[in-house]
Write an enzyme that holds these catalytic residues in place. Structure first.
Site, PDB file in Angstrom:
ATOM      1  N   SER A 304       0.465  -1.442  -0.249  1.00 29.56           N
ATOM      2  CA  SER A 304      -0.342   0.141  -0.464  1.00 29.56           C
ATOM      3  C   SER A 304       0.430   1.108   0.189  1.00 29.56           C
ATOM      4  O   SER A 304       0.977   1.933  -1.309  1.00 29.56           O
ATOM      5  CB  SER A 304      -1.034   0.609   1.404  1.00 29.56           C
ATOM      6  OG  SER A 304      -2.102   0.817   1.186  1.00 29.56           O
ATOM      7  N   ASP A 315       8.663   5.541 -11.204  1.00 28.80           N
ATOM      8  CA  ASP A 315       8.544   6.309 -12.450  1.00 28.80           C
ATOM      9  C   ASP A 315       8.947   7.555 -13.056  1.00 28.80           C
ATOM     10  O   ASP A 315       8.794   8.213 -14.131  1.00 28.80           O
ATOM     11  CB  ASP A 315       6.347   6.260 -11.779  1.00 28.80           C
ATOM     12  CG  ASP A 315       5.633   4.952 -12.273  1.00 28.80           C
ATOM     13  OD1 ASP A 315       6.384   4.033 -12.860  1.00 28.80           O
ATOM     14  OD2 ASP A 315       4.742   5.448 -12.523  1.00 28.80           O
ATOM     15  N   LYS A 329      -1.167  -4.892  -3.054  1.00 29.66           N
ATOM     16  CA  LYS A 329      -2.882  -3.962  -2.412  1.00 29.66           C
ATOM     17  C   LYS A 329      -2.930  -2.413  -2.565  1.00 29.66           C
ATOM     18  O   LYS A 329      -2.266  -1.743  -2.677  1.00 29.66           O
ATOM     19  CB  LYS A 329      -2.431  -3.284  -1.266  1.00 29.66           C
ATOM     20  CG  LYS A 329      -4.288  -2.653  -0.873  1.00 29.66           C
ATOM     21  CD  LYS A 329      -4.442  -3.351   1.069  1.00 29.66           C
ATOM     22  CE  LYS A 329      -5.220  -2.622   1.509  1.00 29.66           C
ATOM     23  NZ  LYS A 329      -5.782  -0.995   0.728  1.00 29.66           N
TER      24      LYS A 329
END
Length: 466
Positions: A304, A315, A329
């Site tokens: 999470s 990214d 998750k």
């Protein structure tokens, strides 16, 4: 229990469970309830009538008298449990436990657990807690507490039994795949005062370990970085951000931690049921690490909020992600207060990395896969992830990487045994490999660049809704 949530009560206090986060005020419940009532149509009324028929039959004919509140609470729990593994009803006890967890201090063993087929399954032990020191490992099943079979208990009931007055002993029976016999363990409960951030300076590198994204994790991480620089007497060669076995926490803290290493760009977005339900979080100008190399360590217990940070830095090309694929998750739970003592924990959105990836089911794939060779049980121990949970949300853009992941040849870099590493004094191979990697980056080597063009005007970071 396996989620992380952020909410606000009438006192405007934030709470956290584990893995993921969202925010909502009690005032927001008014339009929510009104909108829900507006959707009640004839078919809904027929289903409610069917429910009442069952309720009255049970009330009248069950072998023993049953109270209304027990039947209603059971129906609510069943309804929410049918949705996904992370939605649920918080009664007075559960809501109180939520507050206790947010305080970051309670008497217990230091375990993050979930329920699978009626048995408590360990997601990860918290570092330097009774469970961790006793050798409890991710993927273990806890079948007995104090010689009593806990099969059939709810997760909350089992967790409540594991908690207790610090200094008292508890016996647990653990079943581990690959072991012929159950493992009996006697542990002593302690105050589990989870410090969100720990630091050390090793080989001219700052090692920052975040155990959970509880309140003030961002503030403590900044303080830890200052402590590393003071300890070395200069800025470190680079940073290792250790998120292994970190089950998550508050969304605000995940955004804040990511922002420490980013100078611009999106960190995460969360998208709800409607196309218009999109909320984006951006970095503010200023990379506190000064562009120094960053390696993020993750494993199957990183979930999470940990995945939000790893995904953002990956990214944005700001860090190298190293270790094992994360838990996977990618959903957001919102705590919706019903009364002063009860609430719903409801999955209301999915979150996405800056490139638009959902980590639901698949998790974050490391840039460099590094096995934890210093763990003698590494090859035999099963990996437990979100995709193993019943009724987990399906990733709408799921990609099957099984063929790419299949590699029958051993990587020549990773052939050492735990015994060989121990003889060399290497207790944590993944951390060792990360330090060696940063050590190969010389002073004249260009710093890791952060991808993406800066916006014309950097958007302000949104404040948490209270």
């Amino acid at each position: 229990m396996t989620e992380s949530t952020q909410t606000a009560s009438s006192s405007r206090r934030r709470f956290a469970l584990w893995q993921g986060a969202a925010a909502l005020s009690t005032l927001a419940l008014v339009p929510l309830a009104t909108g829900a009532m507006a959707t009640v149509d004839a078919s809904t009324q027929q289903e409610i009538a069917r429910f009442m028929d069952v309720f009255l039959e049970v009330k009248s004919n069950y072998v023993e008298p049953v109270s209304d509140d027990k039947l209603i609470e059971g129906a609510i729990n069943g309804m929410l449990a049918s949705l996904d593994p992370h939605s649920g009803y918080l009664d007075a006890r559960d809501y109180s436990n939520l507050r206790t967890q947010t305080d970051g201090e309670y008497g217990g063993l230091g375990l993050s657990v979930t329920m699978e087929d009626g048995v408590v399954k360990v997601i990860a032990p918290t570092a330097d807690t009774p469970a961790d020191r006793a050798g409890v490992k991710a993927g273990d099943y806890i079948t007995h507490i104090n010689k009593q079979l806990i099969f059939g208990m709810t997760l909350d009931e089992a967790v409540e039994q594991m908690r207790g007055r610090p200094g008292t002993q508890i016996e647990i029976t653990v079943v581990r795949e690959g072991q012929d016999k159950p493992i009996e363990m006697t542990l002593t409960r302690e105050i589990i005062d989870v410090k969100p951030v720990k630091w050390e300076a090793k080989d001219d590198v700052g090692v920052l370990t975040i155990a959970s994204f509880s309140a003030d994790a961002t503030r403590d991480l900044k303080a830890a970085m200052i402590s590393v620089e003071k300890s070395l007497g200069h800025k470190p060669r680079g940073w290792v951000l250790d998120l292994r076995s970190n089950p998550g926490g508050l969304l605000d803290e995940a955004v804040g931690v990511s922002d420490i290493f980013l100078d611009r760009g999106e960190i995460v977005s969360q998208r709800g049921r409607k196309k218009s339900d999109i909320e984006r979080y951006f970095a503010e100008p200023g990379d506190l690490a000064g562009g120094a190399p960053v390696i993020v360590l993750i494993d199957a217990g990183s979930a999470s909020a940990s995945e939000i940070v790893a995904g953002a830095l990956q990214d944005q090309h700001r860090a190298v992600i190293m270790g094992e694929r994360s838990f996977g998750k990618g959903s957001v739970q919102t705590v919706l207060p019903l009364t002063d003592t009860t609430a719903l924990r409801l999955t209301t959105a999915r979150y996405y990395t800056p490139s638009g990836r959902s980590v639901q089911e698949g998790g974050i794939e490391p840039d460099i896969r590094v096995p934890q060779l210093s763990d003698p049980d590494y090859k035999d121990r099963p990996r437990f992830r979100e995709s193993d949970l019943r009724r987990h949300l399906i990733n709408e853009k799921k990609v099957d990487n099984s063929l790419l992941e299949k590699d029958e040849k051993d990587d020549p870099r990773f052939t050492a045994t735990a015994e060989e590493l121990k003889a060399k004094g290497i207790k944590d191979y993944q951390l060792y490999y990360a330090l060696q990697t940063i050590g190969r980056v010389g002073p004249a080597t260009p710093r890791m660049a952060q991808g993406g063009k800066p916006p014309a005007k950097p958007p302000a970071k949104p404040a948490a809704r209270n």
